[in-house]
Design a protein around this motif. Structure first.
Motif, PDB file in Angstrom:
ATOM      1  N   GLY B  17       0.831  -1.210   0.000  1.00 46.72           N
ATOM      2  CA  GLY B  17       0.000   0.000   0.000  1.00 46.72           C
ATOM      3  C   GLY B  17       0.857   1.249   0.000  1.00 46.72           C
ATOM      4  N   PHE B  18       0.409   2.249   0.742  1.00 47.64           N
ATOM      5  CA  PHE B  18       1.089   3.542   0.778  1.00 47.64           C
ATOM      6  C   PHE B  18       2.518   3.421   1.315  1.00 47.64           C
ATOM      7  CE2 PHE B  18       1.537   7.686   3.233  1.00 47.64           C
ATOM      8  CZ  PHE B  18       1.900   8.430   2.137  1.00 47.64           C
ATOM      9  N   ILE B  19       2.664   2.735   2.457  1.00 50.31           N
ATOM     10  CA  ILE B  19       3.989   2.588   3.066  1.00 50.31           C
ATOM     11  C   ILE B  19       4.814   1.557   2.304  1.00 50.31           C
ATOM     12  CG2 ILE B  19       5.253   1.913   5.150  1.00 50.31           C
ATOM     13  CD1 ILE B  19       3.897   4.493   5.659  1.00 50.31           C
ATOM     14  N   GLY B  20       4.224   0.393   2.052  1.00 49.11           N
ATOM     15  CA  GLY B  20       4.941  -0.663   1.341  1.00 49.11           C
ATOM     16  C   GLY B  20       5.371  -0.204  -0.045  1.00 49.11           C
ATOM     17  N   GLY B  21       4.468   0.441  -0.755  1.00 49.16           N
ATOM     18  CA  GLY B  21       4.783   0.928  -2.102  1.00 49.16           C
ATOM     19  C   GLY B  21       5.869   1.998  -2.082  1.00 49.16           C
ATOM     20  N   SER B  22       5.782   2.896  -1.099  1.00 47.69           N
ATOM     21  CA  SER B  22       6.808   3.941  -0.980  1.00 47.69           C
ATOM     22  C   SER B  22       8.170   3.314  -0.689  1.00 47.69           C
ATOM     23  CB  SER B  22       6.435   4.921   0.137  1.00 47.69           C
ATOM     24  OG  SER B  22       5.251   5.624  -0.192  1.00 47.69           O
ATOM     25  N   LEU B  23       8.153   2.269   0.131  1.00 45.95           N
ATOM     26  CA  LEU B  23       9.408   1.593   0.457  1.00 45.95           C
ATOM     27  C   LEU B  23       9.990   0.930  -0.799  1.00 45.95           C
ATOM     28  CD1 LEU B  23      11.336   0.948   2.742  1.00 45.95           C
ATOM     29  CD2 LEU B  23       9.985  -1.115   3.230  1.00 45.95           C
ATOM     30  N   VAL B  44      -3.370  -4.128  -7.101  1.00 48.38           N
ATOM     31  CA  VAL B  44      -2.258  -3.395  -6.486  1.00 48.38           C
ATOM     32  C   VAL B  44      -0.953  -3.723  -7.202  1.00 48.38           C
ATOM     33  CG1 VAL B  44      -0.920  -3.098  -4.369  1.00 48.38           C
ATOM     34  CG2 VAL B  44      -3.417  -3.337  -4.246  1.00 48.38           C
ATOM     35  N   LEU B  45      -0.786  -5.004  -7.520  1.00 44.84           N
ATOM     36  CA  LEU B  45       0.476  -5.441  -8.133  1.00 44.84           C
ATOM     37  C   LEU B  45       0.646  -4.873  -9.538  1.00 44.84           C
ATOM     38  CD1 LEU B  45       0.419  -9.132  -6.861  1.00 44.84           C
ATOM     39  CD2 LEU B  45       1.727  -7.178  -5.964  1.00 44.84           C
ATOM     40  N   GLU B  46      -0.464  -4.797 -10.282  1.00 46.52           N
ATOM     41  CA  GLU B  46      -0.375  -4.216 -11.630  1.00 46.52           C
ATOM     42  C   GLU B  46       0.108  -2.766 -11.545  1.00 46.52           C
ATOM     43  OE1 GLU B  46      -4.300  -4.864 -13.189  1.00 46.52           O
ATOM     44  OE2 GLU B  46      -3.980  -7.039 -13.274  1.00 46.52           O
ATOM     45  N   ARG B  47      -0.434  -2.081 -10.569  1.00 52.83           N
ATOM     46  CA  ARG B  47      -0.032  -0.690 -10.368  1.00 52.83           C
ATOM     47  C   ARG B  47       1.433  -0.601  -9.931  1.00 52.83           C
ATOM     48  NH1 ARG B  47      -4.172   3.901  -8.503  1.00 52.83           N
ATOM     49  NH2 ARG B  47      -2.791   5.637  -9.031  1.00 52.83           N
ATOM     50  N   ALA B  48       1.842  -1.521  -9.065  1.00 52.93           N
ATOM     51  CA  ALA B  48       3.236  -1.541  -8.580  1.00 52.93           C
ATOM     52  C   ALA B  48       4.202  -1.696  -9.744  1.00 52.93           C
ATOM     53  CB  ALA B  48       3.416  -2.670  -7.569  1.00 52.93           C
ATOM     54  N   ARG B  50       3.593  -0.932 -12.967  1.00 53.77           N
ATOM     55  CA  ARG B  50       3.548   0.280 -13.799  1.00 53.77           C
ATOM     56  C   ARG B  50       4.374   1.412 -13.184  1.00 53.77           C
ATOM     57  NH1 ARG B  50      -2.000  -0.684 -14.313  1.00 53.77           N
ATOM     58  NH2 ARG B  50      -2.512   1.039 -12.920  1.00 53.77           N
ATOM     59  N   MET B  51       4.363   1.478 -11.832  1.00 51.53           N
ATOM     60  CA  MET B  51       5.115   2.535 -11.142  1.00 51.53           C
ATOM     61  C   MET B  51       6.595   2.180 -11.004  1.00 51.53           C
ATOM     62  SD  MET B  51       2.410   3.246  -8.032  1.00 51.53           S
ATOM     63  CE  MET B  51       3.331   4.555  -7.206  1.00 51.53           C
ATOM     64  N   ARG B  52       6.968   0.984 -11.444  1.00 49.03           N
ATOM     65  CA  ARG B  52       8.344   0.476 -11.269  1.00 49.03           C
ATOM     66  C   ARG B  52       8.751   0.498  -9.797  1.00 49.03           C
ATOM     67  NH1 ARG B  52      10.485   0.060 -16.443  1.00 49.03           N
ATOM     68  NH2 ARG B  52       9.380   1.325 -17.987  1.00 49.03           N
ATOM     69  N   ALA B  53       7.793   0.160  -8.953  1.00 51.65           N
ATOM     70  CA  ALA B  53       8.072   0.095  -7.513  1.00 51.65           C
ATOM     71  C   ALA B  53       8.508  -1.310  -7.113  1.00 51.65           C
ATOM     72  CB  ALA B  53       6.839   0.491  -6.714  1.00 51.65           C
ATOM     73  N   ALA B  54       8.356  -2.279  -8.026  1.00 48.01           N
ATOM     74  CA  ALA B  54       8.733  -3.667  -7.724  1.00 48.01           C
ATOM     75  C   ALA B  54       9.204  -4.364  -8.995  1.00 48.01           C
ATOM     76  CB  ALA B  54       7.538  -4.414  -7.126  1.00 48.01           C
ATOM     77  N   GLY B 132      -3.362   4.666  -0.494  1.00 47.53           N
ATOM     78  CA  GLY B 132      -2.897   3.388  -1.009  1.00 47.53           C
ATOM     79  C   GLY B 132      -1.668   3.566  -1.872  1.00 47.53           C
ATOM     80  N   ILE B 133      -1.387   2.546  -2.664  1.00 51.90           N
ATOM     81  CA  ILE B 133      -0.222   2.532  -3.545  1.00 51.90           C
ATOM     82  C   ILE B 133      -0.196   3.767  -4.458  1.00 51.90           C
ATOM     83  CG2 ILE B 133      -1.541   1.011  -5.115  1.00 51.90           C
ATOM     84  CD1 ILE B 133       2.217   0.724  -4.885  1.00 51.90           C
ATOM     85  N   GLY B 134      -1.370   4.267  -4.801  1.00 50.78           N
ATOM     86  CA  GLY B 134      -1.432   5.393  -5.726  1.00 50.78           C
ATOM     87  C   GLY B 134      -0.720   6.641  -5.231  1.00 50.78           C
ATOM     88  N   GLU B 135      -0.634   6.759  -3.898  1.00 42.13           N
ATOM     89  CA  GLU B 135       0.012   7.950  -3.342  1.00 42.13           C
ATOM     90  C   GLU B 135       1.442   7.688  -2.883  1.00 42.13           C
ATOM     91  OE1 GLU B 135      -2.794  10.207  -0.702  1.00 42.13           O
ATOM     92  OE2 GLU B 135      -4.187   8.704  -1.475  1.00 42.13           O
ATOM     93  N   ALA B 136       1.934   6.480  -3.159  1.00 42.14           N
ATOM     94  CA  ALA B 136       3.292   6.125  -2.718  1.00 42.14           C
ATOM     95  C   ALA B 136       4.335   7.017  -3.388  1.00 42.14           C
ATOM     96  CB  ALA B 136       3.564   4.658  -3.066  1.00 42.14           C
ATOM     97  N   ARG B 137       5.410   7.336  -2.637  1.00 48.28           N
ATOM     98  CA  ARG B 137       6.508   8.113  -3.232  1.00 48.28           C
ATOM     99  C   ARG B 137       7.826   7.760  -2.545  1.00 48.28           C
ATOM    100  NH1 ARG B 137       6.582  12.619   0.245  1.00 48.28           N
ATOM    101  NH2 ARG B 137       4.760  12.569   1.607  1.00 48.28           N
ATOM    102  N   ALA B 138       8.875   7.786  -3.328  1.00 50.11           N
ATOM    103  CA  ALA B 138      10.192   7.333  -2.857  1.00 50.11           C
ATOM    104  C   ALA B 138      10.731   8.176  -1.712  1.00 50.11           C
ATOM    105  CB  ALA B 138      11.190   7.342  -4.021  1.00 50.11           C
ATOM    106  N   GLU B 139      10.325   9.443  -1.652  1.00 47.57           N
ATOM    107  CA  GLU B 139      10.912  10.367  -0.672  1.00 47.57           C
ATOM    108  C   GLU B 139      10.186  10.335   0.678  1.00 47.57           C
ATOM    109  OE1 GLU B 139       9.452  11.302  -3.567  1.00 47.57           O
ATOM    110  OE2 GLU B 139      11.289  11.148  -4.761  1.00 47.57           O
TER     111      GLU B 139
END
Lengths: 286, 286
Positions: B17-23, B44-48, B50-54, B132-139
């Motif tokens: 989600g928000f924390i996991g995706g940001s991480l 969630v995984l499809e979005r992950a 697309r965002m290159r978070a995983a 959720g994942i949609g608001e995740a950010r690396a910073e």
């Protein structure tokens, strides 16, 4: 706007703080020929003159002797004291209103005024209880509700004059009974203030200064009201004890039920959270 | 930053989600060669991806089999369930941490893990519980405290690795005991959330929708947290009932005393308001 004959040629404002000072500025802006009389303590009055928020200033109530409109804009208990002294200080007729945060006690005190005074209780909902003359501004009342609390004994002409006066300053008059007003503000204003004050105290004492540094934006936003001064709230509570007490009791009841739920293995917060969320949407949608 | 050898060559994040995706985003940004494995549900995984978070995504815990670091980033009760299933799903050694809002229950569950797992409890203080994942950010973690809750049985090397990992992501690790953590967050986070929820419910029910429109900015700011979803708070309460219950009781106690004061003709709020104001200054000064 071209200048029109002022609804009230001379307006005495007793208590020239944030609300009183803003009202002075608003009247001078709307009707430059109207005479604004400010009654307060010296440092405030010097500032009022520099800001051109008043034409005549002084510390004595007698300065209001010939005013056509008297506005009580001190804390509520001080307003009630002024109501008692008004018949001696003023010789003629006048419409009298106030801008206090509670209404029933002030309306009851005004019922003792001689017939030459026509009282209409008022409460502009414009900005917080904090801030002095220094933050006063003429636009404060524009587009904001201004509650009026007429009752069976209110003079109809005085009510329509005050209503027109408020509308001329950009405010939106809303009539309600004094008791209904006091119940409403107990929930909308007094309960949130007292709860946030209690919360900030409890949280600070429990965690201490070092760990308070770990708090997030949630606690900061929630406790914005926690820096309010005590003085004004003493007056509010003193003049609205029944409604404030009931509002606190209602919250304690819900918190007690929450506490019971927390201890259960099948704790169910859904209904309460759903209700809070719906009301929050209603609140923010306005 | 030039790329260095990742502290953990493969990081499995369970709950994206928000924390996991940001991480996930933060790890990929800091160590492009590290493999991030996301375990969650399909949308969630499809979005992950697309965002290159995983790099690797899947619904089954077994995908984490060879990870060197496992991060539990689902709600707390789900994290505890994952801890129970981890020994079967993973064949090798791994450092395991979590990002849950309560710690004692998770640390206790982790004590049951076989010796090949080294657990360190964690709680990044970064943004709210919403989103959720949609608001995740690396910073997300940069400059924010990241609480760690080692106890007597914590592996020293695992603790230093996790500490270095957090620092590499810009976070500020702070160690405290699990019980001290849970008491602290009961006051800093859980109590404010529950109180605001109760307050919004009580105020809405008392005044109704029409009059809620008359509320000022004070109530709006105070109740910002009132739109939080119930689900996450059910987990928090279920895993921190003692401390949350005590915190509610402490507030009820102060509100009860306030209510007694309100009823007195010489009501004195000065001490409480002064205390709240001091703590508010401390809070905002941070």
């Amino acid at each position: 706007l071209t200048e029109q004959t002022p609804l009230f040629p001379s307006v005495a404002i007793i208590g020239f703080g944030f609300i009183g000072g803003s009202l002075g500025l608003a009247v001078k802006q709307r009707w430059p020929s109207a005479v604004v009389i400010a009654i307060d303590q010296k440092p405030v009055l010097e500032r009022a003159l520099r800001m051109r928020a008043a034409d005549l200033v002084g510390e004595q109530l007698e300065l209001a002797a010939d005013a056509s409109l008297v506005v009580l804009a001190a804390p509520v208990l001080a307003n009630i004291e002024v109501l008692r002294r008004l018949p001696e200080a003023m010789s003629g007729n006048a419409v009298v209103t106030d801008v206090g945060s509670t209404k029933a006690a002030t309306v009851a005190a005004a019922a003792e005024l001689p017939e030459r005074f026509q009282f209409v209780g008022g409460h502009p909902l414009a900005g917080g209880a904090v801030g002095g003359i220094g933050e006063a501004r003429a636009e404060l009342f524009e587009g904001r509700p201004w509650l009026l609390t007429p009752d069976g004994s209110t003079d109809a002409l005085a009510l329509s004059s005050i209503t027109a006066f408020i509308e001329a300053l950009g405010g939106a008059p809303v009539n309600m009974a004094p008791d209904a007003h006091d119940r409403m503000v107990a929930y909308l204003s007094h309960l949130p203030q007292l709860v946030v004050t209690a919360l900030m105290h409890v949280v600070g004492e429990a965690v201490g200064a070092d760990r308070l540094a770990l708090a997030g934006a949630g606690l900061r936003d929630t406790t914005r009201l926690a820096s309010s001064p005590a003085g004004i709230w003493r007056d509010i509570a003193a003049t609205n004890p029944g409604q404030v007490s009931q509002a606190i009791a209602a919250l304690i009841d819900v918190l007690g039920r929450l506490r019971t739920q927390v201890a259960r293995p099948d704790a169910d917060f859904d209904e309460l959270f759903a209700s809070a969320r719906r009301w929050k949407e209603t609140l923010d949608g306005n």
